[in-house]
Structure formats: C-alpha cells, structure tokens
Design a protein around this motif. Sequence first.
Motif, PDB file in Angstrom:
ATOM      1  N   SER A 147       6.684   2.547  -4.396  1.00  0.00           N
ATOM      2  CA  SER A 147       5.950   1.280  -4.423  1.00  0.00           C
ATOM      3  C   SER A 147       4.499   1.583  -4.735  1.00  0.00           C
ATOM      4  N   THR A 179      -0.772   5.117  -4.386  1.00  0.00           N
ATOM      5  CA  THR A 179      -1.977   4.346  -4.689  1.00  0.00           C
ATOM      6  C   THR A 179      -2.647   4.963  -5.912  1.00  0.00           C
ATOM      7  N   ARG A 224      -3.997  -5.289   4.052  1.00  0.00           N
ATOM      8  CA  ARG A 224      -3.560  -6.682   4.148  1.00  0.00           C
ATOM      9  C   ARG A 224      -2.224  -6.785   4.876  1.00  0.00           C
ATOM     10  N   ARG A 235       0.135  -9.023   4.747  1.00  0.00           N
ATOM     11  CA  ARG A 235       1.259  -9.370   3.871  1.00  0.00           C
ATOM     12  C   ARG A 235       1.789  -8.130   3.143  1.00  0.00           C
ATOM     13  N   SER A 236       0.874  -7.292   2.650  1.00  0.00           N
ATOM     14  CA  SER A 236       1.278  -6.066   1.959  1.00  0.00           C
ATOM     15  C   SER A 236       1.982  -5.107   2.901  1.00  0.00           C
ATOM     16  N   LYS A 286       0.691   0.430  -4.911  1.00  0.00           N
ATOM     17  CA  LYS A 286      -0.244  -0.530  -4.327  1.00  0.00           C
ATOM     18  C   LYS A 286      -1.648   0.018  -4.495  1.00  0.00           C
ATOM     19  N   GLU A 310      -5.098  -2.854  -0.766  1.00  0.00           N
ATOM     20  CA  GLU A 310      -3.988  -3.730  -0.368  1.00  0.00           C
ATOM     21  C   GLU A 310      -3.308  -3.240   0.910  1.00  0.00           C
ATOM     22  N   ARG A 328       5.481  -6.395   3.627  1.00  0.00           N
ATOM     23  CA  ARG A 328       6.369  -6.190   2.477  1.00  0.00           C
ATOM     24  C   ARG A 328       6.781  -4.718   2.361  1.00  0.00           C
TER      25      ARG A 328
END
Length: 188
Positions: free
Chosen positions: A135, A169, A144, A146-147, A137, A141, A150
């Motif tokens: 993933s 990253t 956060r 929400r991140s 990102k 992020e 997820r």
Amino acid sequence: MAKHNLQWDENKLKRFLREGRGQGEGQDYKPWVTVQDFPSKGRCSRVLGWKTNRIHHLFTDSETRYFYLLEWEDAVVDIREHFPLLDLEEVVKEKDDLNFNLFQDKNSGLPYIIYTSFLITIKDTDGQKRYIARSLKADYELQRKRSIERLEIERRYWLNKHIDWGIVTQKDIPTVKAKNIEWVHSSL
C-alpha cells in the motif's frame, strides 16, 4: 456536464464487476480504478508495462516510481495495481473494532470497495510463485485516522490471506533510481 461521476451505488458496482475490474492476471488484468474514474489532484500516469504488456494506471508520482522499481526487478513477474478486496467481508473475521462507516457512500450507504495499491507476483529462485501486497501512502497520510483505519483493514485482510503486506511511503522509494529506470523504460 460533469466529466467524472463520483457517486457510488449498486449500478456502478455492478458495472465495474461486469467490466471485469479487479480480475485477471498479467495482460488480462483490469485495475479496480483507472485514471479516468477520478479527477486528478496531481500527476497521473498511464504506463505500458514490460512484464504485463498492458497499460498500468498510476495516480501519484510515488506509485509511478514504485512501479518502475518493480518493473526492473527480475523476480517480479506480474504487477496488479489497485487490487480490490472484493471478498473483504468473508476474509476479515475480526472487525468489531474497525469503523467501516468511514468507507461508504454518504448518499447510497453502499460500502466502497477497498483496494490495495499493488498486488505483486514474484517467482522465487526455486520457480515457485508467491504474492506480496504493498500500500502506497504519502508519509503525512499516516497521521490521518481514516488512512490508519483503511490500512488496518488491508493489513488484516492480507494477514488472513497469508500474503506479505506492507506500507511504502515516498521516503522508501529511491527517486534517482526510479527516474533512471523510467528513462530506460521509455527508451525501450
């Protein structure tokens, strides 16, 4: 007339499935989302892959650079970007502490399909195939809620599938090497 329909509903879900998105391997794979599906917040790329002989849809410079690094690795035999977790409900059993409400359309109430940036097929030295999921990102992020939520959903999904998963990253990507590979890639 709006160029992008960002609404998520049952009809759009059925259309994506009917189109074969998130299905197939190699040249036959279709990513769950493409650069045409969303308005750009930055630079998007469509790159013809060496390994897959198909167009890869990449939403950020970091995704594009990571893609070039994967293309360069001999052990990598397939790269599937924006791989959907279509069987998430069946795979992730322990979900009471997860907030899935963050990932549903406010109008229709339909859950969004969560996807992982890359599902990569690797051929080991003994000829066996294995998969890794990554993933991508931006580092900011990771602050956060929400991140983080997820990513935790993705982590549990891939853990239950017994597939190595990790976060990448922009700080993990050697930019100069990726740009050099891009230069060679475009020349070939």
